[in-house]
Design a protein around this motif. Structure first.
Motif, PDB file in Angstrom:
ATOM      1  N   MET A 113       0.842  -1.199   0.000  1.00  9.10           N
ATOM      2  CA  MET A 113       0.000   0.000   0.000  1.00  9.10           C
ATOM      3  C   MET A 113       0.880   1.252   0.000  1.00  9.10           C
ATOM      4  SD  MET A 113      -3.059  -0.607   2.705  1.00  9.10           S
ATOM      5  CE  MET A 113      -1.913  -1.523   3.717  1.00  9.10           C
ATOM      6  N   ARG A 114       0.516   2.206  -0.853  1.00 11.78           N
ATOM      7  CA  ARG A 114       1.277   3.451  -0.928  1.00 11.78           C
ATOM      8  C   ARG A 114       0.799   4.413   0.161  1.00 11.78           C
ATOM      9  NH1 ARG A 114       5.723   3.284  -3.648  1.00 11.78           N
ATOM     10  NH2 ARG A 114       5.559   5.461  -4.296  1.00 11.78           N
ATOM     11  N   VAL A 115       1.746   5.132   0.755  1.00 14.69           N
ATOM     12  CA  VAL A 115       1.422   6.076   1.830  1.00 14.69           C
ATOM     13  C   VAL A 115       0.491   7.182   1.326  1.00 14.69           C
ATOM     14  CG1 VAL A 115       2.438   7.844   3.346  1.00 14.69           C
ATOM     15  CG2 VAL A 115       3.459   5.574   3.233  1.00 14.69           C
ATOM     16  N   GLU A 116       0.672   7.600   0.046  1.00 14.76           N
ATOM     17  CA  GLU A 116      -0.162   8.713  -0.454  1.00 14.76           C
ATOM     18  C   GLU A 116      -1.640   8.356  -0.578  1.00 14.76           C
ATOM     19  OE1 GLU A 116       1.937   7.384  -4.447  1.00 14.76           O
ATOM     20  OE2 GLU A 116       2.541   7.592  -2.359  1.00 14.76           O
ATOM     21  N   GLU A 117      -1.966   7.057  -0.497  1.00 13.00           N
ATOM     22  CA  GLU A 117      -3.378   6.650  -0.509  1.00 13.00           C
ATOM     23  C   GLU A 117      -4.107   7.137   0.752  1.00 13.00           C
ATOM     24  OE1 GLU A 117      -3.994   2.402  -1.316  1.00 13.00           O
ATOM     25  OE2 GLU A 117      -2.039   2.384  -2.323  1.00 13.00           O
ATOM     26  N   PHE A 118      -3.324   7.543   1.760  1.00 15.45           N
ATOM     27  CA  PHE A 118      -3.906   7.978   3.037  1.00 15.45           C
ATOM     28  C   PHE A 118      -3.800   9.497   3.200  1.00 15.45           C
ATOM     29  CE2 PHE A 118      -2.808   3.575   3.316  1.00 15.45           C
ATOM     30  CZ  PHE A 118      -3.845   3.004   4.028  1.00 15.45           C
ATOM     31  N   ASP A 119      -3.795  10.174   2.080  1.00 19.78           N
ATOM     32  CA  ASP A 119      -3.750  11.632   2.089  1.00 19.78           C
ATOM     33  C   ASP A 119      -5.178  12.162   2.005  1.00 19.78           C
ATOM     34  OD1 ASP A 119      -2.441  14.017   2.237  1.00 19.78           O
ATOM     35  OD2 ASP A 119      -1.227  13.715   0.437  1.00 19.78           O
ATOM     36  N   TYR A 120      -5.397  13.368   2.475  1.00 17.06           N
ATOM     37  CA  TYR A 120      -6.704  14.016   2.288  1.00 17.06           C
ATOM     38  C   TYR A 120      -6.518  15.517   2.387  1.00 17.06           C
ATOM     39  CZ  TYR A 120      -6.831  14.559   7.418  1.00 17.06           C
ATOM     40  OH  TYR A 120      -6.537  14.908   8.715  1.00 17.06           O
ATOM     41  N   TYR A 121      -7.449  16.245   1.830  1.00 19.91           N
ATOM     42  CA  TYR A 121      -7.373  17.706   1.819  1.00 19.91           C
ATOM     43  C   TYR A 121      -7.949  18.260   3.118  1.00 19.91           C
ATOM     44  CZ  TYR A 121      -8.855  22.499   0.867  1.00 19.91           C
ATOM     45  OH  TYR A 121      -9.074  23.849   0.974  1.00 19.91           O
ATOM     46  N   LEU A 122      -7.188  19.142   3.779  1.00 20.80           N
ATOM     47  CA  LEU A 122      -7.667  19.764   5.023  1.00 20.80           C
ATOM     48  C   LEU A 122      -7.354  21.259   5.023  1.00 20.80           C
ATOM     49  CD1 LEU A 122      -8.903  19.343   7.891  1.00 20.80           C
ATOM     50  CD2 LEU A 122      -6.553  19.168   8.726  1.00 20.80           C
ATOM     51  N   PRO A 123      -8.387  22.103   4.974  1.00 22.36           N
ATOM     52  CA  PRO A 123      -8.135  23.543   5.097  1.00 22.36           C
ATOM     53  C   PRO A 123      -7.551  23.848   6.485  1.00 22.36           C
ATOM     54  CG  PRO A 123     -10.401  23.099   4.392  1.00 22.36           C
ATOM     55  CD  PRO A 123      -9.810  21.802   4.823  1.00 22.36           C
ATOM     56  N   GLU A 124      -6.543  24.709   6.523  1.00 21.34           N
ATOM     57  CA  GLU A 124      -5.838  24.962   7.783  1.00 21.34           C
ATOM     58  C   GLU A 124      -6.762  25.489   8.886  1.00 21.34           C
ATOM     59  OE1 GLU A 124      -1.875  27.136   9.570  1.00 21.34           O
ATOM     60  OE2 GLU A 124      -2.006  26.812   7.419  1.00 21.34           O
ATOM     61  N   GLU A 125      -7.814  26.205   8.505  1.00 21.45           N
ATOM     62  CA  GLU A 125      -8.696  26.780   9.540  1.00 21.45           C
ATOM     63  C   GLU A 125      -9.490  25.715  10.299  1.00 21.45           C
ATOM     64  OE1 GLU A 125     -11.277  27.243   5.711  1.00 21.45           O
ATOM     65  OE2 GLU A 125      -9.141  27.388   6.237  1.00 21.45           O
ATOM     66  N   LEU A 126      -9.481  24.463   9.807  1.00 20.58           N
ATOM     67  CA  LEU A 126     -10.196  23.390  10.516  1.00 20.58           C
ATOM     68  C   LEU A 126      -9.325  22.715  11.595  1.00 20.58           C
ATOM     69  CD1 LEU A 126     -12.321  21.676   7.711  1.00 20.58           C
ATOM     70  CD2 LEU A 126     -12.938  23.549   9.243  1.00 20.58           C
ATOM     71  N   ILE A 127      -8.062  23.117  11.696  1.00 18.03           N
ATOM     72  CA  ILE A 127      -7.208  22.589  12.768  1.00 18.03           C
ATOM     73  C   ILE A 127      -7.571  23.334  14.053  1.00 18.03           C
ATOM     74  CG2 ILE A 127      -4.846  22.325  13.623  1.00 18.03           C
ATOM     75  CD1 ILE A 127      -3.939  22.254  10.648  1.00 18.03           C
ATOM     76  N   ALA A 128      -8.051  22.607  15.049  1.00 16.42           N
ATOM     77  CA  ALA A 128      -8.503  23.239  16.305  1.00 16.42           C
ATOM     78  C   ALA A 128      -7.300  23.780  17.077  1.00 16.42           C
ATOM     79  CB  ALA A 128      -9.257  22.223  17.148  1.00 16.42           C
ATOM     80  N   LYS A 129      -7.313  25.075  17.352  1.00 17.94           N
ATOM     81  CA  LYS A 129      -6.203  25.695  18.095  1.00 17.94           C
ATOM     82  C   LYS A 129      -6.430  25.619  19.606  1.00 17.94           C
ATOM     83  CE  LYS A 129      -3.764  27.173  14.549  1.00 17.94           C
ATOM     84  NZ  LYS A 129      -3.707  28.517  14.009  1.00 17.94           N
ATOM     85  N   TYR A 130      -7.720  25.534  19.972  1.00 21.58           N
ATOM     86  CA  TYR A 130      -8.087  25.493  21.391  1.00 21.58           C
ATOM     87  C   TYR A 130      -9.139  24.405  21.603  1.00 21.58           C
ATOM     88  CZ  TYR A 130      -5.573  29.872  21.939  1.00 21.58           C
ATOM     89  OH  TYR A 130      -4.579  30.817  21.973  1.00 21.58           O
ATOM     90  N   PRO A 131      -9.271  23.896  22.842  1.00 20.75           N
ATOM     91  CA  PRO A 131     -10.245  22.827  23.107  1.00 20.75           C
ATOM     92  C   PRO A 131     -11.681  23.326  23.149  1.00 20.75           C
ATOM     93  CG  PRO A 131      -9.163  23.508  25.144  1.00 20.75           C
ATOM     94  CD  PRO A 131      -8.467  24.241  24.031  1.00 20.75           C
ATOM     95  N   ALA A 132     -12.612  22.409  22.922  1.00 23.27           N
ATOM     96  CA  ALA A 132     -14.040  22.703  23.100  1.00 23.27           C
ATOM     97  C   ALA A 132     -14.310  22.832  24.599  1.00 23.27           C
ATOM     98  CB  ALA A 132     -14.882  21.574  22.522  1.00 23.27           C
ATOM     99  N   GLN A 133     -15.160  23.773  24.962  1.00 19.54           N
ATOM    100  CA  GLN A 133     -15.543  23.931  26.374  1.00 19.54           C
ATOM    101  C   GLN A 133     -17.062  23.974  26.473  1.00 19.54           C
ATOM    102  OE1 GLN A 133     -13.176  26.718  28.851  1.00 19.54           O
ATOM    103  NE2 GLN A 133     -12.070  27.173  26.983  1.00 19.54           N
ATOM    104  N   PRO A 134     -17.691  23.145  27.308  1.00 21.38           N
ATOM    105  CA  PRO A 134     -17.067  22.062  28.072  1.00 21.38           C
ATOM    106  C   PRO A 134     -16.550  20.952  27.163  1.00 21.38           C
ATOM    107  CG  PRO A 134     -19.466  21.933  28.222  1.00 21.38           C
ATOM    108  CD  PRO A 134     -19.152  23.208  27.497  1.00 21.38           C
ATOM    109  N   ARG A 135     -15.740  20.076  27.736  1.00 25.30           N
ATOM    110  CA  ARG A 135     -15.101  19.008  26.955  1.00 25.30           C
ATOM    111  C   ARG A 135     -16.116  18.213  26.136  1.00 25.30           C
ATOM    112  NH1 ARG A 135      -9.932  17.239  29.282  1.00 25.30           N
ATOM    113  NH2 ARG A 135      -9.439  18.468  31.123  1.00 25.30           N
TER     114      ARG A 135
END
Length: 334
Positions: A1-23
Motif C-alpha cells: 500500500m502506498r502512503v499517499e493513498e492515506f492523504d486528504y485535503y484539510l483547510p488549515e482553519e479546521l485545525i482546532a487551536k483550542y479545546p471545546a468547552q465544556p469538553r
C-alpha cells in the motif's frame, strides 16, 4: 500500500487551536461499519450509541511538562524536549543547540539539570534528569509540549485541557487525545447508563507521532512505548466478551495496548504497528480523533473502520467543518 493513498485535503482553519468547552460539547461523528452510515452528534450523547454492559477502556497516562529551556556551561541557550519515558530519571529526548554531546550538563534551574548520556539519532539523545524529585521539578519548570501545528506557545488553558480528567500515571509527552472529550459529568452519565469503564497505561511518546518517511505503508516502524494492561482490566474484558457486550477502545493508544496484551495482563514495551490488513483480537469499537494525513494513527483507524469508509468520513468531516487533530472533534466507529 502506498502512503499517499492515506492523504486528504484539510483547510488549515479546521485545525482546532483550542479545546471545546465544556469538553463533552465536542462534535461526535458516528460511523457504523455494518450499514456504512454516518451520523452527526456531540460527545454528551455518546451513551445513546452504547449499550448497558459495554466496556470503555481509557488510557490513564499523565502528560508531563516535558519542554525545558536551559543553558550550557558556556551560557549558550538549549531547548530540550523529553520524548520517550524510560524511568523517572532517564528519558530519550530531542536537544536543540550546537555542540550537544555526551557528558554535557544543561542547567534548567537550581533543582533541575539535564545530563546528556548518549546520542541515539541526529538530534535525539538519552538523557538523565539530575534532581531529587524529577517529576516535581518538571512540573515546576517545564512547559506542556503542545503540538507544533497549534502554532502558539503553551497557555494556562493547556495545563487543564491538554490532560484527561482521570490522568494518573506520569510519563507521557503527548495527551491520549480521544479521552480529552470526557468530562466528569459525561463519565457520570455513562455510569448512569450502566456502561462500564476500566484503564490501561500507555505513555505516549514521540514515536506515536513520528512522521512516516517511507513510500510503502508496510515499511514504516513505530518506536517502542511503555505499556501496562493490569489484571483487573483483562478480567473485565473477558467478562464483557462472555456477556456478548463490546470492548470500546478510547483512542489509538488503547487499541495498541489491548492488542499487544491480548487476554493476559502485560507490562513492558510495545512497538505494535497496526495498518490495513491487521486482524483485531480484542477491540470491538473505537473512539478516536481526526488524525494527520499519511500518519500511522490514520493507518490504524483505517485498519479498524475500513480504509474507503474512513477516508470517505474524513471528506464528510471537512465538508461539515469538523475540528481536526488533538483539540478537535472525534468519531465513534461501531
Amino acid at each position: 500500500m502506498r502512503v499517499e493513498e492515506f492523504d486528504y485535503y484539510l483547510p488549515e482553519e479546521l485545525i482546532a487551536k483550542y479545546p471545546a468547552q465544556p469538553r463533552h460539547s465536542a462534535r461526535l461523528m458516528v460511523l457504523d461499519r455494518k450499514d456504512k452510515s454516518i451520523k452527526h452528534d456531540i460527545f454528551w450523547n455518546l451513551p445513546l450509541y452504547l449499550q448497558e454492559g459495554d466496556l470503555l477502556v481509557f488510557n490513564n497516562t499523565k502528560v508531563l511538562p516535558a519542554r525545558l529551556y536551559g543553558k550550557k556551561p558556556t551560557g549558550g541557550k538549549v531547548e530540550v524536549l523529553l520524548t520517550d519515558y524510560i524511568n523517572k530519571h532517564e528519558w530519550y529526548g530531542l536537544v536543540g543547540g550546537k555542540g550537544i554531546k555526551p557528558g554535557l550538563v544543561i542547567e534548567v534551574a537550581q533543582d533541575l539539570r539535564v545530563e546528556v548520556l548518549e546520542q541515539v539519532e541526529k538530534a535525539k539523545f538519552r538523557l538523565r534528569l539530575l534532581s531529587e524529585d524529577p517529576l516535581k521539578a518538571l512540573d515546576k519548570h517545564g512547559k506542556i509540549p503542545i503540538p507544533p501545528y497549534l502554532k502558539r506557545e503553551e497557555e494556562a488553558i493547556d495545563r487543564v485541557y491538554y490532560q484527561t480528567v482521570f490522568a494518573q500515571v506520569e510519563g507521557s509527552t503527548a495527551a491520549p487525545t480521544a479521552s480529552l472529550h470526557f468530562s466528569e459529568e459525561l463519565l457520570q452519565r455513562l455510569e448512569d447508563h450502566r456502561i462500564k469503564k476500566t484503564f490501561v497505561t500507555l505513555h505516549v511518546s514521540y514515536g506515536t507521532f513520528k512522521p512516516v518517511k517511507v513510500s510503502n505503508v508496510e515499511e514504516h516502524r513505530v518506536d517502542p512505548e511503555y505499556v501496562k494492561v493490569p489484571k483487573e482490566t483483562v478480567e473485565l474484558i473477558k467478562e464483557t466478551k462472555e456477556k456478548g457486550k463490546r470492548v470500546v477502545a478510547v483512542g489509538t493508544t488503547v487499541v495498541r495496548a489491548l492488542e499487544t496484551a491480548g487476554y493476559e495482563p502485560y507490562e513492558g514495551w510495545t512497538d505494535l504497528y497496526i495498518y490495513p490488513g491487521y486482524d483485531f483480537k480484542v477491540v470491538d469499537a473505537l473512539i478516536t480523533n481526526f488524525h494527520l494525513p499519511r500518519s500511522s494513527l490514520l493507518f490504524l483507524v483505517c485498519a479498524f473502520g475500513g480504509k474507503d469508509f474512513v477516508l470517505k468520513a474524513y471528506e464528510v468531516a471537512v465538508k461539515e467543518r469538523y475540528r481536526f487533530y488533538s483539540y478537535g472533534d472525534g468519531m465513534l466507529i461501531l
